[in-house]
Design a protein around this motif. Structure first.
Motif, short mmCIF file in Angstrom:
data_model
loop_
_atom_site.label_atom_id
_atom_site.label_comp_id
_atom_site.label_asym_id
_atom_site.label_seq_id
_atom_site.Cartn_x
_atom_site.Cartn_y
_atom_site.Cartn_z
N GLN A 196 0.85 -1.14 -0.14
CA GLN A 196 0.00 0.06 0.10
C GLN A 196 1.02 1.18 -0.04
N ILE A 197 0.76 2.33 -0.86
CA ILE A 197 1.43 3.40 -1.02
C ILE A 197 0.47 4.59 -0.90
N LYS A 198 1.13 5.49 -0.21
CA LYS A 198 0.57 6.80 0.17
C LYS A 198 1.08 7.71 -0.80
N LEU A 199 0.53 8.13 -1.92
CA LEU A 199 0.85 9.01 -2.84
C LEU A 199 1.33 10.12 -2.58
N ILE A 200 0.87 10.79 -1.54
CA ILE A 200 1.19 12.01 -0.74
C ILE A 200 2.71 12.29 -0.32
N ASP A 201 2.94 10.98 0.11
CA ASP A 201 4.43 10.86 0.52
C ASP A 201 5.33 10.74 -0.22
N VAL A 202 5.12 10.27 -1.50
CA VAL A 202 6.17 10.07 -2.54
C VAL A 202 6.73 11.32 -3.08
N PRO A 203 7.91 11.54 -2.77
CA PRO A 203 8.63 12.73 -3.17
C PRO A 203 9.06 12.57 -4.69
N THR A 204 8.93 13.77 -5.29
CA THR A 204 9.16 14.10 -6.78
C THR A 204 10.35 14.96 -7.03
N LEU A 205 10.87 14.99 -8.19
CA LEU A 205 12.00 15.83 -8.65
C LEU A 205 11.30 17.17 -9.15
N ALA A 206 11.99 18.16 -8.95
CA ALA A 206 11.30 19.45 -9.38
C ALA A 206 11.16 19.38 -11.09
N GLY A 207 9.89 19.81 -11.25
CA GLY A 207 9.28 19.87 -12.48
C GLY A 207 8.82 18.51 -13.08
N ALA A 208 8.83 17.47 -12.59
CA ALA A 208 8.25 16.01 -12.89
C ALA A 208 7.06 16.14 -12.90
N GLU A 209 6.21 16.54 -11.83
CA GLU A 209 4.58 16.66 -12.14
C GLU A 209 4.07 17.46 -13.02
N GLU A 210 4.80 18.63 -13.13
CA GLU A 210 4.38 19.64 -14.26
C GLU A 210 4.37 19.01 -15.59
#
Length: 716
Positions: free
Chosen positions: A623-637
């Motif tokens: 089970q993963i909590k998506l809010i807790d997964v860190p992402t690199l700058a610009g990746a989500e955009e």
């Protein structure tokens, strides 16, 4: 059979000034075959001086101010080295950047000027020079946003100092502020009486206090002290006096004039293989003041002459105009224009200046679409669909997908040797050699950057990840290198760069290079086979329900690299991603190995695919909590824009049962990582302690979920 044109010459552009930026744009539209282009600049962006006062005043954002050199280099097919040049050896034809040497056949210098005042007591500790622009812009942006009662002083009452003073006063107009302009002589004395009168009026209208005929004694943390002891309160001090050449130019052996590189009509220095342009040069055939207009208008000549020198064609001369229109910002959206002694001011001139500046910047933000190579008129079925409309990714984005790999390995004979332990899904095998546990792995990457040094470092850390991910300590390595077709001289240069970088990374990891293989192919590919010692091997199996999942590095490298190849990623985000890839996982492995029940590195299959491997080997779900997964700058955009790495769809289909609502961040779970972090499954009672140790060691680690008895992976 198509013939690949070999690389035979190195062109190095030192500095990302306006002239070089335009040369790169022109090179992208009309390159010279056989030339490898390198750009050296301290930062991934280069601020445009024409819009700096507007940025300081708050009329433009930092993004609008900056020329993105990463995008520009990709367009030009050039490699970019983010570092500061500090020396040129014209005999060896090598440029020093940090601890590396960059060879050249032809070089060009466009590093601008500086307004540092090293001889002024306290300047280095308590002031910032207006040039170079990138450092000043960053410092001002932070100060403007945080200062509650700003006190600003500018040293240097020339046009540049006056323009910045008015811009600062305008930006701070809603705060209790004080802006003081200090000069040792007459303020804005470069202009004629009419223009000077307008500028003095504008300074007064903006509330700028002018202190003329004053010499600065020293600068403290809260004041500028004048000779005689008069204090000017200031907690932000900017040096804007004069145009000073960079000190390192004195050691180049090139002929200088007052410290500036002396050039003739062809823009060649005293060494015909070294050119110079912009504010860092002195045109001895036609001396002109330091102004951006001459840098911009010399770009066509420099572009022609660099290509001519590299191809053996005739060079041509550059003759700058005698006078030029001077447009000066007056704080608010108003400007002054001066030419041939005549001056005018008003809002319409600001609109005109804004039109000129934004049109210039669109040259770099709206690069021409050069298009992919045309296919033959008749091709096999599926060729066009397979090629798609985006370039093939490098790094882990070019790997074979998880499901295809599983199918290929499914029919292989099962390992029944007692001295070799292999777990399905693991990237390495554990061998028992005379009672000592050893791990062996191999990995190689198709290049996604034109810089072989950066690519080697990332590839080495990527390969080492398999050893660290099993709790091993690297001991020996062999190197596999495929170079693109190039001349013998460039082969020697490139191999020296690659092997130097490989020896450095592997040596720091404790592994000795014991051999390897090299060949010529269609593109740069770098790989390593590595062995290591394992006192306590950690595999994919062994996780227990309730254990918590820790990752040591943010995800999103694949989408950022895919965005960079398509000219969509921001340069600073690309450089931040490179920096993440260059972080070794040696210390993370040391911290996690004693307590980890299962562990792996997150690479080509993405976070979800590698977690699926642990689930499959351990017979559990997660089970993963998506809010807790860190992402690199610009990746989500970029993910929100629909940017995907080549292997993304295969990763999505091959990760098995994944339950959750799709979103741009959800999609990043299937993003292939190159030189990614570790994923460790640890007992719940140890998770917080291990997480804290990782953070203290400099990792952007996170606890992202837990193992469960249910099937599949649930994302909430």
């Amino acid at each position: 059979m198509q013939t690949t044109i070999p690389l035979t010459r190195d062109l190095v552009l030192i500095g990302g000034g306006h002239t070089h930026a335009l040369v790169l744009r022109m090179w992208g539209m009309k390159p010279l075959a056989g030339v490898r282009v390198t750009v050296i600049n301290p930062a991934p962006t280069a601020p445009y001086s024409g819009m700096l006062p507007g940025f300081v005043a708050g009329h433009y954002t930092k993004d609008e101010l900056d020329i993105d050199l990463i995008k520009l280099a990709r367009f030009a097919g050039a490699r970019i080295i983010t570092g500061k040049a500090s020396a040129i050896d014209t005999k060896a034809k090598a440029i020093t950047v940090g601890d590396r040497k960059v060879a050249y056949d032809v070089a060009s210098i466009d590093v601008g000027i500086t307004s540092e005042m090293p001889d002024m007591d306290g300047f280095a500790d308590h002031a910032v020079p207006a040039k170079p622009l990138d450092r000043f812009a960053e410092r001002w942006d932070g100060y403007r946003k945080s200062a509650s009662r700003p006190r600003v002083a500018l040293i240097g009452g020339g046009v540049a100092g006056a323009e910045l003073a008015m811009a600062m006063a305008h930006a701070l107009r809603h705060k209790d502020h004080r802006v003081t302009l200090i000069d040792s002589g007459k303020v804005v004395s470069q202009f004629g009486d009419d223009a000077r009168k307008h500028l003095l009026e504008a300074l007064e209208e903006n509330g700028v206090e002018v202190v003329a005929d004053a010499k600065v004694d020293r600068i403290t943390s809260d004041a500028v002290l004048l000779e005689g002891g008069t204090p000017i309160p200031a907690d932000f001090v900017c040096g804007a006096a004069g145009a000073r050449p960079h000190e390192w130019l004195k050691k180049t052996g090139l002929t200088l004039y007052d410290g500036f590189v002396s050039v003739g009509p062809t823009l060649q220095s005293s060494d015909p293989h070294v050119f110079a342009a912009g504010d860092c040069c002195y045109m001895r055939h036609a001396p002109r003041p330091k102004a951006g207009v001459f840098a911009v208008r010399s770009a066509k000549t420099l572009f022609h002459n660099l290509k001519a020198e590299l191809s053996g064609e005739p060079l041509k001369g550059y003759q700058p105009q005698k006078d030029y229109l001077k447009l000066v910002s007056l704080g608010g959206q108003s400007a002054l224009a001066e030419k041939m002694g005549q001056s005018f001011k008003g809002p319409l001139l600001w609109k005109w200046k804004n039109h000129i500046d934004t049109k210039f910047m669109r040259k770099f933000s709206e690069l021409p679409q050069m298009g992919l190579a045309k296919l033959p008129s008749q091709v096999a079925k599926g060729v066009r669909e397979e090629l798609g409309d985006a370039p093939l990714c490098g790094g882990c984005g070019a790997k074979v997908g998880r499901s295809a790999l599983k199918e290929a390995l499914a029919d292989l004979p099962q390992n029944d040797r007692p001295d070799i332990q292999s777990v399905k899904g693991d990237d390495a095998a554990i061998m028992d050699v005379n009672g000592q546990k050893q791990v062996m792995t191999t990995d190689h990457l198709r290049a996604f950057t034109e810089d072989p040094v950066l690519m080697t470092r990332i590839a080495a850390i990527h390969a080492l990840g398999d050893v660290w991910g099993m709790g091993g300590k690297p001991s020996a390595a062999t190197v596999q290198i495929i170079l693109p077709r190039m001349s013998d001289a460039l082969q020697r240069r490139t191999m020296a760069e690659i092997m130097g970088a490989a020896a450095d990374v592997l040596g720091q990891a404790g592994a000795a290079i014991v051999g390897g293989h090299s060949s010529i192919g269609s593109e740069l590919t770098i790989g390593f086979t590595i062995t290591g010692i394992c006192d306590r091997p950690v595999t994919l199996e062994g996780a227990e329900a309730g254990d918590e999942i820790i990752i040591t590095q943010p995800i999103g490298a694949g989408v950022v690299m895919a965005g960079e190849m398509r000219g969509l990623a921001k340069g600073r985000d690309v450089v931040a991603t490179y920096e993440a890839m260059l972080q070794t996982q040696a210390e993370a492995s040391r911290i996690l190995t004693p307590d980890a029940r299962a562990m792996t590195d997150i690479t080509g299959f993405g976070l979800a695919g590698h977690l699926a491997n642990i689930c499959e080997a351990s017979g559990l779900g997660a089970q993963i909590k998506l809010i807790d997964v860190p992402t690199l700058a610009g990746a989500e955009e970029l993910s929100e824009q629909g940017v995907r790495s080549t292997i993304w769809a295969e990763n999505r289909g091959g990760a098995g049962a994944i339950y959750g609502n799709r979103s741009p961040k959800f999609d990043l779970l299937f993003d292939p990582q190159t030189a990614g972090g570790l994923m460790a499954v640890v007992p719940v009672e140890k998770a917080e302690e291990l997480h804290e140790q990782l953070l203290l060691s400099g990792y952007k680690a996170a606890i992202i979920g837990k193992m469960t008895k249910s099937d599949g992976i649930t994302v909430s």
